[in-house]
Structure formats: C-alpha cells, structure tokens
Design an enzyme around this catalytic site. Sequence first.
Site, PDB file in Angstrom:
ATOM      1  N   TYR A  67       0.853  -1.194   0.000  1.00 36.82           N
ATOM      2  CA  TYR A  67       0.000   0.000   0.000  1.00 36.82           C
ATOM      3  C   TYR A  67       0.886   1.241   0.000  1.00 36.82           C
ATOM      4  O   TYR A  67       1.822   1.320   0.796  1.00 36.82           O
ATOM      5  CB  TYR A  67      -0.920   0.025   1.229  1.00 36.82           C
ATOM      6  CG  TYR A  67      -2.354   0.216   0.814  1.00 36.82           C
ATOM      7  CD1 TYR A  67      -2.735   1.406   0.198  1.00 36.82           C
ATOM      8  CD2 TYR A  67      -3.294  -0.787   0.961  1.00 36.82           C
ATOM      9  CE1 TYR A  67      -4.040   1.574  -0.244  1.00 36.82           C
ATOM     10  CE2 TYR A  67      -4.589  -0.614   0.526  1.00 36.82           C
ATOM     11  CZ  TYR A  67      -4.963   0.568  -0.082  1.00 36.82           C
ATOM     12  OH  TYR A  67      -6.239   0.740  -0.524  1.00 36.82           O
ATOM     13  N   GLU A  69      -0.206   5.090  -0.504  1.00 35.47           N
ATOM     14  CA  GLU A  69      -0.923   6.332  -0.825  1.00 35.47           C
ATOM     15  C   GLU A  69       0.047   7.494  -0.703  1.00 35.47           C
ATOM     16  O   GLU A  69       0.849   7.538   0.228  1.00 35.47           O
ATOM     17  CB  GLU A  69      -2.070   6.549   0.168  1.00 35.47           C
ATOM     18  CG  GLU A  69      -3.311   5.741  -0.139  1.00 35.47           C
ATOM     19  CD  GLU A  69      -4.424   6.036   0.856  1.00 35.47           C
ATOM     20  OE1 GLU A  69      -5.554   5.650   0.576  1.00 35.47           O
ATOM     21  OE2 GLU A  69      -4.153   6.637   1.908  1.00 35.47           O
ATOM     22  N   ASP A 213      -4.288  14.134 -25.567  1.00 37.65           N
ATOM     23  CA  ASP A 213      -4.516  12.753 -25.131  1.00 37.65           C
ATOM     24  C   ASP A 213      -3.794  11.849 -26.134  1.00 37.65           C
ATOM     25  O   ASP A 213      -4.344  11.468 -27.162  1.00 37.65           O
ATOM     26  CB  ASP A 213      -6.018  12.460 -25.093  1.00 37.65           C
ATOM     27  CG  ASP A 213      -6.321  11.054 -24.585  1.00 37.65           C
ATOM     28  OD1 ASP A 213      -5.361  10.286 -24.376  1.00 37.65           O
ATOM     29  OD2 ASP A 213      -7.512  10.735 -24.410  1.00 37.65           O
ATOM     30  N   THR A 239      -1.590   6.391 -22.251  1.00 38.91           N
ATOM     31  CA  THR A 239      -1.579   5.053 -21.665  1.00 38.91           C
ATOM     32  C   THR A 239      -0.148   4.542 -21.763  1.00 38.91           C
ATOM     33  O   THR A 239       0.639   5.020 -22.573  1.00 38.91           O
ATOM     34  CB  THR A 239      -2.499   4.084 -22.438  1.00 38.91           C
ATOM     35  OG1 THR A 239      -2.081   4.054 -23.801  1.00 38.91           O
ATOM     36  CG2 THR A 239      -3.951   4.512 -22.362  1.00 38.91           C
ATOM     37  N   LYS A 242      -0.286   0.720 -24.821  1.00 36.59           N
ATOM     38  CA  LYS A 242      -0.574   0.569 -26.257  1.00 36.59           C
ATOM     39  C   LYS A 242       0.743   0.388 -27.018  1.00 36.59           C
ATOM     40  O   LYS A 242       1.475  -0.539 -26.712  1.00 36.59           O
ATOM     41  CB  LYS A 242      -1.458   1.715 -26.730  1.00 36.59           C
ATOM     42  CG  LYS A 242      -2.824   1.678 -26.003  1.00 36.59           C
ATOM     43  CD  LYS A 242      -3.812   2.748 -26.409  1.00 36.59           C
ATOM     44  CE  LYS A 242      -5.098   2.611 -25.597  1.00 36.59           C
ATOM     45  NZ  LYS A 242      -6.075   3.681 -25.873  1.00 36.59           N
ATOM     46  N   ARG A 248      -0.663  -2.272 -18.383  1.00 41.85           N
ATOM     47  CA  ARG A 248      -1.889  -1.483 -18.509  1.00 41.85           C
ATOM     48  C   ARG A 248      -1.831  -0.352 -17.486  1.00 41.85           C
ATOM     49  O   ARG A 248      -1.654  -0.608 -16.300  1.00 41.85           O
ATOM     50  CB  ARG A 248      -3.130  -2.330 -18.208  1.00 41.85           C
ATOM     51  CG  ARG A 248      -3.248  -3.601 -18.998  1.00 41.85           C
ATOM     52  CD  ARG A 248      -4.675  -4.086 -19.011  1.00 41.85           C
ATOM     53  NE  ARG A 248      -5.461  -3.155 -19.790  1.00 41.85           N
ATOM     54  CZ  ARG A 248      -5.471  -3.120 -21.120  1.00 41.85           C
ATOM     55  NH1 ARG A 248      -4.748  -3.970 -21.816  1.00 41.85           N
ATOM     56  NH2 ARG A 248      -6.191  -2.240 -21.758  1.00 41.85           N
TER      57      ARG A 248
HETATM   58  C1  LIG Z   1      -7.156   4.088 -25.042  1.00 41.93           C
HETATM   59  C2  LIG Z   1      -7.513   5.510 -24.900  1.00 41.93           C
HETATM   60  C3  LIG Z   1      -7.903   6.048 -23.674  1.00 41.93           C
HETATM   61  C4  LIG Z   1      -8.223   5.219 -22.438  1.00 41.93           C
HETATM   62  O1  LIG Z   1      -7.334   4.322 -21.994  1.00 41.93           O
HETATM   63  P1  LIG Z   1      -7.834   3.218 -20.921  1.00 41.93           P
HETATM   64  O2  LIG Z   1      -6.554   2.747 -20.335  1.00 41.93           O
HETATM   65  O3  LIG Z   1      -8.592   2.189 -21.686  1.00 41.93           O
HETATM   66  O4  LIG Z   1      -8.688   3.906 -19.917  1.00 41.93           O
HETATM   67  C5  LIG Z   1      -8.122   7.409 -23.594  1.00 41.93           C
HETATM   68  N1  LIG Z   1      -7.997   8.203 -24.660  1.00 41.93           N
HETATM   69  C6  LIG Z   1      -7.650   7.718 -25.868  1.00 41.93           C
HETATM   70  C7  LIG Z   1      -7.515   8.659 -27.011  1.00 41.93           C
HETATM   71  C8  LIG Z   1      -7.400   6.349 -26.038  1.00 41.93           C
HETATM   72  O5  LIG Z   1      -7.074   5.890 -27.237  1.00 41.93           O
END
Ligand SMILES: *Cc1c(COP(=O)(O)O)cnc(C)c1O
Length: 421
Positions: A67, A69, A213, A239, A242, A248
């Site tokens: 843990y 935090e 993003d 993320t 990907k 993840r």
């Molecule tokens: C994949 C993705 C997310 C979200 O990612 P998660 O880990 O599935 O929550 C947010 N924005 C864009 C543009 C994405 O392609």
Amino acid sequence: MPVSTAPPAAPTAYADFDALRRHDPEIAEVVLGELGRQSDSLQLIAAENFTSPAVLAALGSPLANKYAEGYPGARHHGGCELVDAAERMAVERATTLFGAEHANVQSHSGSSAVLAAYAALLKPGDTVLAMGLPYGGHLTHGSPANFSGRWFDFVGYGVEAESGLIDYDQVYTLARQHRPKAIVCGSISYPRHPDYAVFREIADDVGAYLIVDAAHPMGLIAGGAAPSPVPYADVVCATTHKVLRGPRGGMILCGSELAERIDRAVFPFTQGGAQMHTIAAKAVAFGEAAAPAFAAYAHQVVANARVLADELEAEGFAVLTGGTDTHLISADPAPLGVDGKAARGRLAAAGLVLDTCALPYGDGRGIRLGTAAITTQGMGEAEMPRVAALFTAAMREEGEGARKVRAEVRALAGRFPPYPG
Ligand SMILES: *Cc1c(COP(=O)(O)O)cnc(C)c1O
C-alpha cells in the site's frame, strides 16, 4: 529493412504455470487458453501489444502487496522506501524519455489520466472542445455515457469530408465561438499526426488549456517515430500499454507550474493507493523504450502500417485518409459488400482480431486495426501483403475455404511466436 524486435524468451519465474495449474486449475486453464489464443491468431486491435517478460515479471511481483498512498517521500503508509525508489525511477525515466519537466505515473488507466487532467484544470460546467465521438473522439472526450459528458459542456470538432483530415478551420471557428476552457487533441482512430503547433496557436488565441490525449501514439513518440506534443501541450495524457508496450496503465506529463495541481488531481482527488507493481513495470517499460531497439521497433510499426494500408486499399478496402502516419489504420469494408460489424465477425473467425470504429461520413461502421502487436512478434513489411490477402480471403470464403484461411492465419502466427518457448 525488417528489424527483429521479438521480446526475449520468457524467464521461468513468469512462466511457472505448473504451480498455478496445481493451485487453481480453473483459472490456469483460462490463462493458458488466453496465451494460446494470443499466440495462434493475429492481434490487430490497435490498442494492444505484447508486453515484455520483464514487464510481466514486475507486474507479478510482491510489489503488488504494497500500500502506498501519496508520493515518494510523503506516503501515508510505512515501509515504502523500496517502492519509493521504483516510483522515482519511473518518473525520472519518463521525464527523460519524453523531455518533460514533470511526470505523474500513478494513473490506473488512460481514462483515469484524462479524468485527473480535467480535475486539475476545469470546474464542472466548463466548456471543452474535443474531437467529436463520430470522428474518433474517446469516451472521455464528452460521451454522455461517461463522466466527461455529464460534468462538462463538450463541443465536438470533426474531420473534412473529402480528406478525412482534421478540419483546423473548424477547430478555430468553434474555439472562437465557444471560448472553451480547454481544447483536447487526441483520438482513438485518427491515423495521422495532429498538428500540435496549430492546436497550440488556437488554444493561445482563445486562452484555453491544451490537453493532448496521446494514448495511442505515445510509444511512437518515445521511439521518435511520431512528433512529440510535449513542447506544445499544457498537459499530455497517455496510456502505457498501447504502442508503448508497458503494463496497462496511464501517465501524465506537464510543466513544473502545473505539477502540483496534476499530482493532487491524481491523488487524493480521483485515486487512492498507487499500484506499485504497475509503477515498477512502467519503469521497466520506460527503460526498454529508451533503448535503440525500441526506436527501430517504433519505426517498423509505422512502416508495417503503411504497407498494410496500401495493400488493404489494393484489396478493395476504403482506407480513411488514404493511408496512415502511425500504427493505426481505419477502413471502410463497404466496397467488399459488408459493413464493419460483419467484417469484424468474419475476420475474427479467421483469427484476425480487430475492432470496429465509427465512420465520420459513412453508413454503419468501419474497421480499426494496428500493427503494434504483430511488429513486436517480429513481422516486417514482407509479411504485410500476406496479412492483407488473408483479410480478403476471410471476407470471401465460407465453409471449407474459411477453415483453410483460419489454418493459414494459424501457420503465419506460428512463425512469429510472441513469447518464444
Ligand atoms: C485508449 C484511450 C484512452 C483510455 O485508456 P484506458 O486505459 O482504456 O482507460 C483514452 N484516450 C484515448 C484517445 C485512447 O485511445
């Protein structure tokens, strides 16, 4: 030149499935079945990849028990000295890799990272300009089914009907008209590089924050195969799983002036305890992404996607924007007489696993795929015409013919095992 970037053979600590089989045969069956599924079909879902055995080892480590935090040096729990070191390394590696002043590596997912960025910069009811969902915006970019669409007033920009490219004049017009507090640049299916400089100019013109993003292209950015939004954006969300090929999870980059606001927006505002096994695995992935082999991988991902897009177009698919600059391909299979949903079903039956996507100006849905995973397996441009030919065969063949296509996909996948041994 195709570059072999297949991950090294799995270490025994991670591959000790015998112990799991003895302990919980039911779950062992699922885990081993899934390993088999991932190995004997082609993973073309644009958001997926094969993470390395080292990342999997960190994920499956006793750090999962801890843990923690708070942030390194300022935790609400004792015994955090070692996990603090892991988080400091993850932050240090992320800031170096992406040339950012500050990194927060605690976001549990890409969506959590976006939630924290909004929490840091916006108040409920604020106006936000983002790519509309029919054009490739993510759920967190204003979907009514998501907190974003409920708590903020989203305005959507789109793409030009003819070219499929972002309509920057429209972005500018909507920004002037609605005076958003933030502009979001990022998409789940746009296969081209956004012009971050133009987004910055528009944001400055209306006094908006620019949130990029970069969930999809972050791995390409790490490998120098896509332009970086870091010099232009106030906040970059991403993320780590990907193209970046880590565990993840999510991450946020920003300048020092927003660092404290971002950190507080992640914890304690939107999250509790940090997942230290995942953060250690993120550190491993950032370390891997800094190596020259990863730059070669990222460039190969794009080279493969370019060839595959051309080949799919030659097979009759209508490829959106006429190609790709990234790992992503969005296409309309309508010229082959099926819509995206039917195509996904037929392709899945053949072992070609991908998603459908919204079509900005078409009927029904299209298909969305990516080359991140098959490139990690070691496939190069030489394999792409074969993959495209299997697509058309999978769409046309039935019965015995379809079974033959499935066997051919299995044979191709078998030549490039994701986890050799
Ligand atoms: C994949 C993705 C997310 C979200 O990612 P998660 O880990 O599935 O929550 C947010 N924005 C864009 C543009 C994405 O392609």
